[in-house]
Design a protein around this motif. Structure first.
Motif, short mmCIF file in Angstrom:
data_model
loop_
_atom_site.label_atom_id
_atom_site.label_comp_id
_atom_site.label_asym_id
_atom_site.label_seq_id
_atom_site.Cartn_x
_atom_site.Cartn_y
_atom_site.Cartn_z
N THR A 197 10.28 -19.83 -8.75
CA THR A 197 10.82 -19.43 -10.04
C THR A 197 12.29 -19.07 -9.86
OG1 THR A 197 10.48 -17.03 -9.89
CG2 THR A 197 8.57 -18.37 -10.52
N PRO A 198 13.04 -18.93 -10.97
CA PRO A 198 14.43 -18.47 -10.84
C PRO A 198 14.56 -17.09 -10.21
CG PRO A 198 14.08 -19.46 -13.00
CD PRO A 198 12.73 -19.34 -12.36
N PHE A 199 13.45 -16.32 -10.18
CA PHE A 199 13.49 -14.98 -9.62
C PHE A 199 13.06 -14.95 -8.15
CE2 PHE A 199 12.47 -14.80 -14.15
CZ PHE A 199 13.50 -14.01 -14.62
N THR A 200 12.64 -16.09 -7.61
CA THR A 200 12.18 -16.11 -6.22
C THR A 200 12.98 -17.10 -5.37
OG1 THR A 200 10.45 -17.72 -6.80
CG2 THR A 200 9.85 -15.39 -6.82
N THR A 201 14.14 -17.53 -5.85
CA THR A 201 14.99 -18.39 -5.02
C THR A 201 15.50 -17.58 -3.82
OG1 THR A 201 16.94 -17.79 -6.32
CG2 THR A 201 15.72 -19.75 -7.00
N ARG A 202 15.84 -18.28 -2.75
CA ARG A 202 16.27 -17.55 -1.56
C ARG A 202 17.03 -18.47 -0.61
NH1 ARG A 202 10.45 -17.86 0.67
NH2 ARG A 202 10.64 -19.30 2.45
N PHE A 203 17.71 -17.83 0.36
CA PHE A 203 18.35 -18.53 1.47
C PHE A 203 17.49 -18.34 2.71
CE2 PHE A 203 22.12 -18.15 -1.19
CZ PHE A 203 22.77 -19.35 -0.96
N ASP A 204 17.34 -19.40 3.48
CA ASP A 204 16.68 -19.33 4.78
C ASP A 204 17.69 -19.70 5.86
OD1 ASP A 204 14.27 -18.59 3.72
OD2 ASP A 204 13.38 -20.60 3.79
N CYS A 205 17.69 -18.94 6.95
CA CYS A 205 18.53 -19.27 8.10
C CYS A 205 17.82 -20.32 8.94
CB CYS A 205 18.80 -18.02 8.94
SG CYS A 205 19.81 -16.77 8.12
N VAL A 206 18.45 -21.47 9.10
CA VAL A 206 17.88 -22.57 9.87
C VAL A 206 18.93 -22.99 10.90
CG1 VAL A 206 16.95 -24.89 9.82
CG2 VAL A 206 16.48 -23.32 7.93
N ASP A 207 18.60 -22.80 12.17
CA ASP A 207 19.54 -23.08 13.27
C ASP A 207 20.84 -22.31 13.02
OD1 ASP A 207 17.65 -24.75 14.41
OD2 ASP A 207 18.36 -26.50 13.30
N ASP A 208 21.97 -23.01 12.92
CA ASP A 208 23.25 -22.34 12.70
C ASP A 208 23.69 -22.41 11.24
OD1 ASP A 208 23.44 -21.73 15.40
OD2 ASP A 208 24.46 -23.62 15.88
N GLY A 209 22.82 -22.85 10.35
CA GLY A 209 23.19 -22.99 8.95
C GLY A 209 22.22 -22.29 8.03
N LEU A 210 22.33 -22.62 6.75
CA LEU A 210 21.51 -22.01 5.71
C LEU A 210 20.86 -23.11 4.87
CD1 LEU A 210 24.01 -19.29 4.43
CD2 LEU A 210 22.05 -18.88 5.91
N VAL A 211 19.71 -22.80 4.32
CA VAL A 211 19.04 -23.67 3.36
C VAL A 211 18.75 -22.84 2.12
CG1 VAL A 211 17.03 -25.09 2.85
CG2 VAL A 211 18.02 -25.13 5.14
N ASP B 96 4.10 -18.01 -0.75
CA ASP B 96 4.90 -17.31 -1.75
C ASP B 96 4.01 -16.47 -2.67
OD1 ASP B 96 7.71 -17.10 -2.79
OD2 ASP B 96 6.67 -17.63 -4.64
N VAL B 97 4.62 -15.46 -3.28
CA VAL B 97 3.87 -14.51 -4.10
C VAL B 97 3.36 -15.13 -5.40
CG1 VAL B 97 5.01 -12.48 -3.16
CG2 VAL B 97 6.03 -13.68 -5.10
N VAL B 98 3.99 -16.21 -5.88
CA VAL B 98 3.56 -16.83 -7.14
C VAL B 98 2.70 -18.07 -6.88
CG1 VAL B 98 5.50 -15.95 -8.46
CG2 VAL B 98 5.71 -18.15 -7.30
N GLY B 99 2.29 -18.27 -5.65
CA GLY B 99 1.44 -19.41 -5.33
C GLY B 99 2.10 -20.32 -4.32
N ALA B 100 1.28 -21.02 -3.56
CA ALA B 100 1.80 -21.91 -2.52
C ALA B 100 2.64 -23.03 -3.12
CB ALA B 100 0.64 -22.49 -1.71
N ARG B 101 3.88 -23.12 -2.67
CA ARG B 101 4.84 -24.16 -3.06
C ARG B 101 5.24 -24.07 -4.53
NH1 ARG B 101 3.91 -29.18 1.14
NH2 ARG B 101 3.13 -27.87 2.82
N TRP B 102 5.11 -22.88 -5.10
CA TRP B 102 5.63 -22.60 -6.44
C TRP B 102 6.88 -21.75 -6.30
CZ3 TRP B 102 3.74 -24.24 -11.20
CH2 TRP B 102 2.49 -24.88 -11.19
#
Length: 216
Positions: free
Chosen positions: A160-174, A152-158
């Protein structure tokens, strides 16, 4: 008073006032257009999407619970316990994520921020705060189990409220939330929603490539 104000200044003030009056009429029309359900991405369209999702959910879950009541008799529900005996729990389902400490106001970690459920470490750090009408507080949260943010741009495993996101995992979302916790969602069809009752989150799929996350 007129002779105390320069003519150029009065002309500029009058010009700006006329511009604001013209802008007011235009803004009035744009704000009114937000209520049009036929306008794409308007508040009216969003409300129609929500209403459709609620109607669809009620149509799928509208059936009641059936019970048997004998006429002329009193029905009783009885449960007999083990009369004080203690049982042995041989298996417990492992935890899948960190709980929300704000939900039940319970202590979920040690004084050194080690989570009881997952054994992961979580630390929040505020880098800076900007005051003003719309204050900005840049707070990062580190979570040792947040491997999705290793680069991540703000550091590994850090996060912020501005870097939240959805990831597509299999047939769903995380969804990776700002507190470092991740929540799984099924991918709803367009104009349908998925409700997470534990986190009180509602995910709405407005279009093929647009998602809306509602809290509360």
């Amino acid at each position: 008073v007129d002779h105390l104000v320069p003519t150029t200044l009065k002309e500029e003030v009058l010009r700006q006032a006329a511009s604001l009056r013209a802008m007011g009429a235009e803004l009035r029309g744009q704000i009114a257009g937000l209520a049009d359900p036929a306008a794409e991405h308007s508040i009216g369209a969003l409300l129609m999407t929500l209403a459709g999702a609620v109607a669809s959910w009620r149509s799928r879950n509208g059936h009641g619970q059936s019970v048997n009541i004998k006429p002329g008799l009193v029905s009783q529900a009885k449960r007999r316990g083990g009369e004080g005996r203690l049982g042995v729990v041989e298996f417990e389902t492992p935890a899948k994520g960190r709980p929300n400490p704000k939900k039940n106001c319970v202590c979920d970690s040690t004084i050194r921020s080690i989570n009881f459920a997952m054994g992961s470490e979580s630390v929040a750090h505020t880098d800076f705060s900007l005051p003003g009408p719309f204050p900005v507080e840049w707070t990062r949260t580190y979570c040792s189990s947040l491997d999705a943010y290793d680069r991540d741009v703000v550091g590994a495993r850090w996060i912020t409220p501005f870097t939240t996101r959805f990831d597509c995992v299999d047939d769903g979302l995380v969804f990776h939330d700002a507190d470092g916790r991740s929540h799984e969602f099924t991918l709803p069809k367009v104009k349908l929603a998925h409700y997470n009752a534990i986190e009180n989150l509602t995910l709405i799929r407005v279009s093929n490539d647009t998602l809306v996350l509602c809290r509360g």
